[in-house]
Design an enzyme around this catalytic site. Structure first.
Site, PDB file in Angstrom:
ATOM      1  N   MET A  48       0.824  -1.202   0.000  1.00 27.42           N
ATOM      2  CA  MET A  48       0.000   0.000   0.000  1.00 27.42           C
ATOM      3  C   MET A  48       0.861   1.255   0.000  1.00 27.42           C
ATOM      4  O   MET A  48       0.703   2.142   0.827  1.00 27.42           O
ATOM      5  CB  MET A  48      -1.000  -0.032   1.157  1.00 27.42           C
ATOM      6  CG  MET A  48      -1.999  -1.168   0.988  1.00 27.42           C
ATOM      7  SD  MET A  48      -3.195  -1.333   2.304  1.00 27.42           S
ATOM      8  CE  MET A  48      -2.150  -1.847   3.651  1.00 27.42           C
ATOM      9  N   HIS A  49       1.796   1.285  -0.948  1.00 21.34           N
ATOM     10  CA  HIS A  49       2.669   2.439  -1.120  1.00 21.34           C
ATOM     11  C   HIS A  49       3.310   2.384  -2.506  1.00 21.34           C
ATOM     12  O   HIS A  49       3.184   1.390  -3.211  1.00 21.34           O
ATOM     13  CB  HIS A  49       3.755   2.485  -0.042  1.00 21.34           C
ATOM     14  CG  HIS A  49       4.703   1.324  -0.099  1.00 21.34           C
ATOM     15  ND1 HIS A  49       4.514   0.182   0.638  1.00 21.34           N
ATOM     16  CD2 HIS A  49       5.847   1.123  -0.807  1.00 21.34           C
ATOM     17  CE1 HIS A  49       5.495  -0.671   0.385  1.00 21.34           C
ATOM     18  NE2 HIS A  49       6.320  -0.122  -0.488  1.00 21.34           N
ATOM     19  N   ALA A  50       3.966   3.449  -2.859  1.00 21.60           N
ATOM     20  CA  ALA A  50       4.774   3.518  -4.074  1.00 21.60           C
ATOM     21  C   ALA A  50       6.145   4.053  -3.666  1.00 21.60           C
ATOM     22  O   ALA A  50       6.325   4.543  -2.553  1.00 21.60           O
ATOM     23  CB  ALA A  50       4.138   4.447  -5.103  1.00 21.60           C
TER      24      ALA A  50
END
Length: 133
Positions: A48-50
């Protein structure tokens, strides 16, 4: 979207199988960090990130896991379930991992050490950052 599968050469005989991971040979970057996830419950979502700059290669060493990958204009879902295959994820790709099998061991190779400032952890901020480009 800078995402692709990389097939690893498998060596083996009746004693078992072996795969060698070597930077600049079958890993397209210098390896600066290796970590792995295990004992992840089936209904838990990870990632749940980049990343702004980080490049990674994910390998399901054991078991399986699903990935949702998103570059702001396109979303794809993939199953990673083959230890002789890696999933390359370049910068600017939102990632979520889910549906971990009970026996899943997910190993990640990265081209930089951990650096919190490289993370984009808010999806709305991620979308705003890719729209700017």
């Amino acid at each position: 979207m800078e995402v692709r599968f990389i097939e690893f050469q498998k060596h083996g005989d009746d004693r078992g199988a072996l795969i060698a991971l070597e930077q600049d040979i079958n890993i397209p970057f210098d390896i600066k960090r290796v970590y792995y996830l295990f004992n992840t419950e089936k209904d838990i979502r990870r990632g749940m990130h980049a990343h702004k700059n980080l490049r990674q290669l994910a390998v399901a060493v054991k078991g399986s896991v699903r990935f949702l990958l998103d570059n702001g204009t396109e979303k794809i879902e993939l199953l990673l379930d083959n230890p002789s295959q890696g999933l390359y994820i370049g910068p600017g790709v939102w990632r979520e991992m889910y549906s971990f099998s009970d026996d899943c061991v997910l190993m990640i190779l990265a081209d930089h050490v951990y650096e919190e400032s490289d993370y984009i952890r808010d999806y709305d901020l991620f979308i705003k950052s890719v729209v700017k480009k």
